[in-house]
Design a protein around this motif. Structure first.
Motif, PDB file in Angstrom:
ATOM      1  N   THR A 160      38.215   5.231 -49.036  1.00 48.57           N
ATOM      2  CA  THR A 160      37.175   4.292 -48.599  1.00 48.57           C
ATOM      3  C   THR A 160      35.821   4.621 -49.226  1.00 48.57           C
ATOM      4  N   ALA A 161      35.704   5.797 -49.804  1.00 49.15           N
ATOM      5  CA  ALA A 161      34.428   6.223 -50.379  1.00 49.15           C
ATOM      6  C   ALA A 161      33.989   5.397 -51.583  1.00 49.15           C
ATOM      7  N   PRO A 162      34.897   4.906 -52.435  1.00 42.72           N
ATOM      8  CA  PRO A 162      34.416   4.099 -53.563  1.00 42.72           C
ATOM      9  C   PRO A 162      33.629   2.859 -53.116  1.00 42.72           C
ATOM     10  N   LYS A 163      34.006   2.271 -51.987  1.00 46.24           N
ATOM     11  CA  LYS A 163      33.243   1.138 -51.454  1.00 46.24           C
ATOM     12  C   LYS A 163      31.838   1.580 -51.052  1.00 46.24           C
ATOM     13  N   GLN A 164      31.750   2.764 -50.468  1.00 41.57           N
ATOM     14  CA  GLN A 164      30.449   3.282 -50.057  1.00 41.57           C
ATOM     15  C   GLN A 164      29.572   3.569 -51.273  1.00 41.57           C
ATOM     16  N   ILE A 165      30.138   4.126 -52.293  1.00 40.05           N
ATOM     17  CA  ILE A 165      29.376   4.425 -53.513  1.00 40.05           C
ATOM     18  C   ILE A 165      28.932   3.124 -54.182  1.00 40.05           C
ATOM     19  N   ALA A 166      29.840   2.147 -54.262  1.00 37.54           N
ATOM     20  CA  ALA A 166      29.474   0.857 -54.854  1.00 37.54           C
ATOM     21  C   ALA A 166      28.376   0.176 -54.033  1.00 37.54           C
ATOM     22  N   GLY A 167      28.475   0.261 -52.709  1.00 37.89           N
ATOM     23  CA  GLY A 167      27.435  -0.316 -51.852  1.00 37.89           C
ATOM     24  C   GLY A 167      26.086   0.356 -52.058  1.00 37.89           C
ATOM     25  N   ALA A 168      26.094   1.674 -52.225  1.00 45.59           N
ATOM     26  CA  ALA A 168      24.845   2.391 -52.480  1.00 45.59           C
ATOM     27  C   ALA A 168      24.252   2.000 -53.823  1.00 45.59           C
ATOM     28  N   MET A 169      25.108   1.804 -54.821  1.00 48.03           N
ATOM     29  CA  MET A 169      24.607   1.395 -56.140  1.00 48.03           C
ATOM     30  C   MET A 169      24.044  -0.018 -56.112  1.00 48.03           C
ATOM     31  N   VAL A 170      24.731  -0.921 -55.413  1.00 50.33           N
ATOM     32  CA  VAL A 170      24.219  -2.293 -55.300  1.00 50.33           C
ATOM     33  C   VAL A 170      22.907  -2.300 -54.520  1.00 50.33           C
ATOM     34  N   GLY A 171      22.848  -1.527 -53.442  1.00 57.48           N
ATOM     35  CA  GLY A 171      21.603  -1.427 -52.677  1.00 57.48           C
ATOM     36  C   GLY A 171      20.463  -0.866 -53.505  1.00 57.48           C
ATOM     37  N   GLY A 172      20.754   0.129 -54.342  1.00 54.42           N
ATOM     38  CA  GLY A 172      19.726   0.680 -55.224  1.00 54.42           C
ATOM     39  C   GLY A 172      19.252  -0.329 -56.252  1.00 54.42           C
ATOM     40  N   ALA A 173      20.199  -1.118 -56.784  1.00 56.84           N
ATOM     41  CA  ALA A 173      19.813  -2.146 -57.753  1.00 56.84           C
ATOM     42  C   ALA A 173      18.944  -3.216 -57.109  1.00 56.84           C
ATOM     43  N   VAL A 174      19.288  -3.594 -55.887  1.00 56.42           N
ATOM     44  CA  VAL A 174      18.476  -4.591 -55.174  1.00 56.42           C
ATOM     45  C   VAL A 174      17.085  -4.036 -54.875  1.00 56.42           C
ATOM     46  N   ALA A 175      17.024  -2.796 -54.412  1.00 55.97           N
ATOM     47  CA  ALA A 175      15.727  -2.189 -54.093  1.00 55.97           C
ATOM     48  C   ALA A 175      14.871  -2.045 -55.347  1.00 55.97           C
ATOM     49  N   THR A 176      15.480  -1.659 -56.452  1.00 51.46           N
ATOM     50  CA  THR A 176      14.733  -1.498 -57.697  1.00 51.46           C
ATOM     51  C   THR A 176      14.235  -2.835 -58.230  1.00 51.46           C
ATOM     52  N   SER A 177      15.097  -3.832 -58.201  1.00 50.61           N
ATOM     53  CA  SER A 177      14.662  -5.134 -58.704  1.00 50.61           C
ATOM     54  C   SER A 177      13.638  -5.782 -57.785  1.00 50.61           C
ATOM     55  N   ALA A 178      13.692  -5.499 -56.491  1.00 51.71           N
ATOM     56  CA  ALA A 178      12.689  -6.052 -55.575  1.00 51.71           C
ATOM     57  C   ALA A 178      11.300  -5.529 -55.935  1.00 51.71           C
ATOM     58  N   GLY A 179      11.206  -4.249 -56.256  1.00 54.22           N
ATOM     59  CA  GLY A 179       9.918  -3.699 -56.659  1.00 54.22           C
ATOM     60  C   GLY A 179       9.414  -4.298 -57.961  1.00 54.22           C
ATOM     61  N   THR A 180      10.319  -4.504 -58.916  1.00 56.64           N
ATOM     62  CA  THR A 180       9.946  -5.105 -60.193  1.00 56.64           C
ATOM     63  C   THR A 180       9.487  -6.545 -60.008  1.00 56.64           C
ATOM     64  N   ILE A 181      10.213  -7.292 -59.179  1.00 60.75           N
ATOM     65  CA  ILE A 181       9.835  -8.683 -58.926  1.00 60.75           C
ATOM     66  C   ILE A 181       8.480  -8.739 -58.232  1.00 60.75           C
ATOM     67  N   MET A 182       8.241  -7.880 -57.259  1.00 62.29           N
ATOM     68  CA  MET A 182       6.954  -7.889 -56.564  1.00 62.29           C
ATOM     69  C   MET A 182       5.822  -7.501 -57.507  1.00 62.29           C
ATOM     70  N   ASN A 183       6.058  -6.553 -58.397  1.00 62.17           N
ATOM     71  CA  ASN A 183       5.019  -6.192 -59.374  1.00 62.17           C
ATOM     72  C   ASN A 183       4.720  -7.348 -60.306  1.00 62.17           C
ATOM     73  N   ALA A 184       5.742  -8.094 -60.692  1.00 60.87           N
ATOM     74  CA  ALA A 184       5.521  -9.249 -61.560  1.00 60.87           C
ATOM     75  C   ALA A 184       4.753 -10.349 -60.840  1.00 60.87           C
ATOM     76  N   ILE A 185       5.079 -10.566 -59.575  1.00 64.82           N
ATOM     77  CA  ILE A 185       4.405 -11.612 -58.804  1.00 64.82           C
ATOM     78  C   ILE A 185       2.955 -11.224 -58.484  1.00 64.82           C
ATOM     79  N   MET A 186       2.770  -9.993 -58.070  1.00 62.38           N
ATOM     80  CA  MET A 186       1.442  -9.546 -57.663  1.00 62.38           C
ATOM     81  C   MET A 186       0.539  -9.229 -58.853  1.00 62.38           C
ATOM     82  N   GLY A 187       1.110  -9.158 -60.036  1.00 59.02           N
ATOM     83  CA  GLY A 187       0.304  -8.901 -61.231  1.00 59.02           C
ATOM     84  C   GLY A 187      -0.090  -7.455 -61.367  1.00 59.02           C
ATOM     85  N   GLY A 188       0.696  -6.557 -60.773  1.00 56.24           N
ATOM     86  CA  GLY A 188       0.351  -5.151 -60.787  1.00 56.24           C
ATOM     87  C   GLY A 188       0.866  -4.487 -61.995  1.00 56.24           C
TER      88      GLY A 188
END
Length: 104
Positions: free
Chosen positions: A76-104
């Motif tokens: 069951t651990a591969p699902k957990q690892i994949a979920g952590a990677m997807v969550g990290g990708a979402v968190a990373t892209s959220a910061g990039t999108i906010m920086n692009a929107i806010m002009g930072g």
């Protein structure tokens, strides 16, 4: 009745037009809102927490994956690892999108 209304509108439009031409707003200079430094600091803390929890989840999932493989149980651990990677990708892209929107 509608003729009176049309006449009133026709007579009042030049007054409205003159008012809107003369009522211009100046170009305000940008200013940081109150407590913006505290909000920036809180955002930095939350970013570090997200990064720490993502790394912790991947390390824990890797250990769990090794344990499941060694004991021969269901994997069951591969699902957990994949979920952590997807969550990290979402968190990373959220910061990039906010920086692009806010002009930072």
């Amino acid at each position: 009745m509608s003729m009176i209304l049309l006449t009133a509108l026709h007579d009042g439009l030049p007054v409205l037009h003159d008012y809107t031409v003369h009522a211009q707003v100046g170009n305000p200079s940008p200013e940081a809102p109150p407590l913006s430094d505290k909000i920036t600091q809180m955002t930095s803390y939350l970013t570090w927490f997200v990064l720490l929890s993502g790394v912790t989840s991947i390390v824990f999932g890797g250990g769990k994956f090794a344990w499941e493989k060694w004991n021969g149980g269901t994997l069951t651990a591969p699902k957990q690892i994949a979920g952590a990677m997807v969550g990290g990708a979402v968190a990373t892209s959220a910061g990039t999108i906010m920086n692009a929107i806010m002009g930072g």
